[in-house]
Structure formats: structure tokens, C-alpha cells
Design an enzyme around this catalytic site. Structure first.
Site, mmCIF file in Angstrom:
data_model
loop_
_atom_site.group_PDB
_atom_site.id
_atom_site.type_symbol
_atom_site.label_atom_id
_atom_site.label_comp_id
_atom_site.label_asym_id
_atom_site.label_seq_id
_atom_site.Cartn_x
_atom_site.Cartn_y
_atom_site.Cartn_z
ATOM 1 N N GLU A 102 -25.323 21.057 -20.184
ATOM 2 C CA GLU A 102 -24.930 22.081 -19.206
ATOM 3 C C GLU A 102 -24.734 21.499 -17.808
ATOM 4 O OE1 GLU A 102 -27.567 25.876 -20.837
ATOM 5 O OE2 GLU A 102 -28.430 24.505 -19.385
ATOM 6 N N PRO A 103 -23.746 20.658 -17.596
ATOM 7 C CA PRO A 103 -23.536 20.135 -16.246
ATOM 8 C C PRO A 103 -22.918 21.190 -15.325
ATOM 9 C CG PRO A 103 -21.876 19.256 -17.752
ATOM 10 C CD PRO A 103 -22.748 20.173 -18.557
ATOM 11 N N CYS B 159 -28.377 31.400 13.819
ATOM 12 C CA CYS B 159 -29.532 31.375 14.707
ATOM 13 C C CYS B 159 -30.765 30.860 13.985
ATOM 14 C CB CYS B 159 -29.771 32.767 15.272
ATOM 15 S SG CYS B 159 -28.315 33.378 16.104
ATOM 16 N N TYR C 49 -22.707 24.455 -5.227
ATOM 17 C CA TYR C 49 -23.759 25.148 -4.472
ATOM 18 C C TYR C 49 -23.418 25.305 -2.990
ATOM 19 C CZ TYR C 49 -26.043 23.958 -8.852
ATOM 20 O OH TYR C 49 -26.318 23.823 -10.188
ATOM 21 N N GLY D 48 -27.906 18.510 -14.717
ATOM 22 C CA GLY D 48 -28.670 17.750 -13.732
ATOM 23 C C GLY D 48 -28.096 16.392 -13.389
HETATM 24 C C1 LIG Z 1 -28.647 24.836 -12.701
HETATM 25 C C2 LIG Z 1 -28.705 24.658 -14.151
HETATM 26 C C3 LIG Z 1 -27.886 23.720 -14.780
HETATM 27 C C4 LIG Z 1 -26.951 22.812 -14.034
HETATM 28 O O1 LIG Z 1 -27.582 21.909 -13.199
HETATM 29 P P1 LIG Z 1 -26.676 20.855 -12.371
HETATM 30 O O2 LIG Z 1 -27.665 20.056 -11.639
HETATM 31 O O3 LIG Z 1 -25.805 21.647 -11.491
HETATM 32 O O4 LIG Z 1 -25.917 20.067 -13.377
HETATM 33 C C5 LIG Z 1 -27.943 23.637 -16.148
HETATM 34 N N1 LIG Z 1 -28.752 24.432 -16.881
HETATM 35 C C6 LIG Z 1 -29.559 25.347 -16.310
HETATM 36 C C7 LIG Z 1 -30.400 26.201 -17.152
HETATM 37 C C8 LIG Z 1 -29.560 25.483 -14.932
HETATM 38 O O5 LIG Z 1 -30.374 26.387 -14.372
#
Ligand SMILES: *Cc1c(COP(=O)(O)O)cnc(C)c1O
Length: 432
Positions: A285-286, A356, A385, A243
Site C-alpha cells: 500500500e504505497p 498565526c 500529504y 511506507g
Molecule cells: C498511510 C498508510 C499507508 C501509506 O503510507 P505511505 O507512507 O504514504 O506509503 C499504507 N497503509 C496504511 C494502512 C496507511 O495508513
């Protein structure tokens, strides 16, 4: 910086974007390898090398291709996948199973079987039902699974509602209610097929404050203590999710990884030593922050339409089909006319896609030099994304992706063809 302007052209990681567009066609995703590598090295320096017993799992949904997965492996990161398709991509890229974490709020039985048979390192369990399925699958195969529970930490984050995931009313995670969460934990501890490692949260995306991570971490740490007291069980791992915000527009201030991670690690270490607990492994988890700024998209300008007294619509040969974020959650982008990169802005225009839908507007009100049909528009920060959310709406083709590095370009995803567009279609007998 991988962005350079030379001879009136935009260069990206040493490559002339005007030449890239001519050679590979448009729309074209261009990913800077050096930017991705630099992000990984930042994570190495400010987290992996700095603390014991920590890991980074790249959230591959931001940009999941075999080449990207290879790059992530080379840079020493673990991998997070959220579907059978992403897992399959990782398997085909020969990514080591034990370094994969499997997330998702509704994994199917088939997906769980695939993950367990491949031997993924962690399954992040998101529901009561999912744990029961995992137990059954493991029993049938006389094997075990390493799991964490994703909790809903009940924190509200400062981001767009559509990308916030940690609030109580969320489809993600297991509610904190004791009757649900503690019953699951008790079952996990008691089940021989389950290696219960710990807890996971992911509170939202595109965050620029560390406060919500800290609030959520406190919730997780309190649970670690409670689980220790209640079950005499030591939590071995906490996953604090991703995040971390990326820079989209000129002037956006990006926060460093250290800004998020230093106070998180300090809180964690302090809490554990105060409460005489072993500090669990910490995983993050970035996704977005690793790839967003590495990517640009190149589009060819087609129709230009002046609505007198209202605005000038400059249409490009793609749009929501290769970048749905403006339409999906009002994301804003910056761009440049890549073949007029040194020219002064003379007008405010709106860049429109060709799908469209009225929401198919890529950039509203952007100052550009005099644009003409045939010019090349480059949108910045499309690495996350963008490709991964691309669609075939209006039967537009999914663009190619090139990886560029110090002036060299390599295709990592070929442009889709019309033939591939129809490969699964058939006209039944009854209609012939
Ligand atoms: C999407 C997601 C992330 C990564 O989020 P980012 O905003 O892209 O860093 C990490 N963990 C989980 C479980 C996610 O669904």
C-alpha cells in the site's frame, strides 16, 4: 526528470511555473502526471508483473482526488481508503468497488455500512469491536465481507516518532496477545458472513531501510503458520503496508521499490516453501512514494522582514494551511525562486507562512538569490500529504491543484472561494 530550468524560469513537466502562477493564481499545487505514471510503472515492472498473485493498493490519503483516482485506475492499481470521505471520492470517480481496501483505526458504523453496501473488496479490521459491527451489518443485509486483520507487529521503525505506527504502544492494529488476536481469528473463521483472507500491517512512513518490513513480515508469516496449525486454516492474503521513503531534499537517497520488495518476496516464498504453506497473495500500500515527488507548490512572496543579526523572514501567501508537515513533524523541504531559477544564491533566508502560528515556517535557512516581494517560491516534493492535509485555519482558502503533463495543464481541483468557506455557516435566530 520533469524539473527543468529555462530562461531563468522553473519548468515542471513541460509547464512554465511562472505562467501557471499567473494563470491559476497562488498558492497553487502543481502535480506532474508523468511522474505519477512513472511511479506506477515502476511498481508494475518491479512487483506486479514480476510476481504471481500480488497487488498494489495506492494509499489515497497521500493525495485523494477524483482525478488522481482515475489515474490510479488507468495505471492498473488498486485503491486504499481510510474514511467515508475518501470512499465517497472513489465512488464518485466510479472506481471499481472490488479493488478498494478500507483501512482505519476507528471506522464508524455509518462508514462500514457504506463500504459493505458499495461492496469494497477488503475491509482491514483494526479492533475487536469493528469485527462485531461488520458481522451485524452483514447479517442484517444477508451479505458477506472480505476481511483482513491489521496486526501490531511490535517493531520499531527508523523514522520520526510521529509517523511510526507498528510499535506495541500504538493506536493502530490488533495486539498480538493470543487472547485477543486468536480469539478474533477463531470467530472470523467460524462466522459465515466473514470471509477471512489474512493479515495486514503498516509499520510507518518515510522509511529508507527494508529491515523493519522484513521483521514485521516474519511476524506475519509466523502467524500464518500458527493459524494453519491451530485452525487448519489457510491464510490467503498478506498485506505488507506502505511506507516507502520519498526524496524531499536535494541529495536525499531514495531506495528503489525492488530494494524493499525483493527481499520481502524472497523471505515470504522461502518461508512458505520451508513450511509447506501455499504462498498467500501479497499486497502493498504505497502512498507517499507514488505522489510526493510529483508535486510542487507555488507561493507568491509578500513581506520580507530582516531581524538584524538574527535572520531574514521571507513570507509567502500560504504555509501550514497548505503544507502542515514542517509544523507537524519537522519535515524539511527544498525550494527555489521559480522566476529566478538560474540566479546564484546570495543569502540565507527563512521562508515563513502567513498563518498565526510560530511553527508556521515552511523552510528554515535556505540559500536563495536576492528575493523581492512578488517573486515566486516553488517548494519541491509536496505531492504527498500536502493538499490532503490542507486546512482553512485563519480562513485561508484551500488552493487549486493543476495536473501538468508534457506542457499541458488541467485544473483537477478548483481554488476554494470565500462563498464556499461560509456555505455551512448560519447566524441563528437568537443572534439576529
Ligand atoms: C498511510 C498508510 C499507508 C501509506 O503510507 P505511505 O507512507 O504514504 O506509503 C499504507 N497503509 C496504511 C494502512 C496507511 O495508513
Amino acid at each position: 526528470m520533469v524539473k527543468k530550468i529555462k530562461n531563468n524560469h522553473l519548468f515542471w513537466d513541460g509547464c512554465d511555473t511562472v505562467e501557471l502562477a499567473e494563470k491559476y493564481g497562488t498558492p497553487l499545487y502543481v502535480m506532474s502526471k508523468n511522474t505519477i505514471v512513472e511511479e506506477c510503472r515502476q511498481l508494475q515492472a518491479t512487483f506486479i508483473q514480476k510476481y504471481d498473485n500480488v497487488r498494489v493498493a495506492y494509499a489515497s490519503k497521500a493525495f485523494n482526488t477524483m482525478a488522481m483516482i482515475k489515474l490510479i485506475e488507468n495505471e492498473g492499481l488498486c485503491l486504499d481508503v481510510v474514511s467515508g470521505g475518501e470512499l465517497y471520492t472513489a465512488i464518485m470517480a466510479n472506481y471499481p468497488a472490488e479493488k478498494i481496501e478500507f483501512n482505519g483505526n476507528n471506522k464508524s458504523i455509518e462508514e462500514l455500512v457504506m463500504a459493505i453496501e458499495y461492496g469494497v473488496g477488503r475491509i482491514i479490521v483494526d479492533s475487536v469491536q469493528e469485527l462485531q459491527w461488520i458481522i451485524e451489518i452483514c447479517r442484517e443485509r444477508k451479505t458477506t465481507a472480505n476481511i483482513l486483520f491489521r496486526i501490531t507487529p511490535e517493531v520499531e521503525v527508523a523514522t520520526h516518532d510521529f509517523i511510526s505506527t507498528g510499535q506495541k504502544d500504538s493506536k493502530f492494529g490488533i495486539p498480538l496477545e493470543e487472547s485477543i488476536l486468536f480469539a478474533l481469528i477463531e470467530q472470523a473463521i467460524a462466522t459465515p458472513e466473514i470471509n477471512f483472507y489474512g493479515l495486514h500491517f503498516h509499520i510507518g512512513s518515510q522509511l529508507f531501510t527494508n529491515e523493519t518490513h522484513l521483521l514485521a513480515a516474519q511476524v506475519a508469516l509466523d502467524l500464518v503458520k500458527k493459524i494453519h496449525e491451530r485452525f487448519d486454516y489457510t491464510i490467503r492474503e498478506l498485506n505488507y503496508g506502505g511506507g516507502f521513503g520519498a526524496r524531499y531534499k536535494e541529495g536525499d537517497e531514495r531506495k528503489s521499490y525492488a530494494y524493499f520488495l525483493e527481499p520481502l518476496m524472497a523471505l515470504t516464498e522461502q518461508f512458505c516453501s520451508d513450511n509447506d504453506l501455499v504462498r498467500p497473495a501479497i499486497v502493498i500500500e504505497p502512498g507517499r512514494s507514488i505522489v510526493a515527488e510529483a508535486g510542487i507548490t507555488l507561493h507568491r512572496i509578500g513581506s520580507i522582514k530582516e531581524v538584524p543579526g538574527v535572520r531574514k523572514y521571507v513570507a509567502i501567501d500560504g504555509g501550514m494551511t497548505d503544507n502542515i508537515r514542517p509544523g507537524l513533524y519537522e519535515a524539511e523541504y527544498d525550494g527555489i525562486v521559480a522566476n529566478k531559477a538560474e540566479e546564484e544564491a546570495v543569502e540565507i533566508v527563512t521562508i515563513a507562512g502567513k498563518a498565526c502560528e510560530s511553527t508556521d515556517i515552511l523552510v528554515k535557512d535556505i540559500a536563495l538569490p536576492a528575493v523581492e516581494t512578488g517573486d515566486l517560491f516553488a517548494t519541491f516534493s509536496t505531492g504527498a500529504y500536502g493538499y490532503s492535509m490542507a486546512s482553512n485555519y485563519n480562513k485561508l482558502l484551500i488552493p487549486a491543484v493543476v495536473l501538468v503533463s508534457a506542457g499541458e495543464a488541467e485544473v483537477i481541483v478548483k481554488r476554494q472561494t470565500y462563498e464556499q468557506l461560509l456555505q455551512n455557516e448560519q447566524i441563528p435566530e437568537s443572534l439576529r
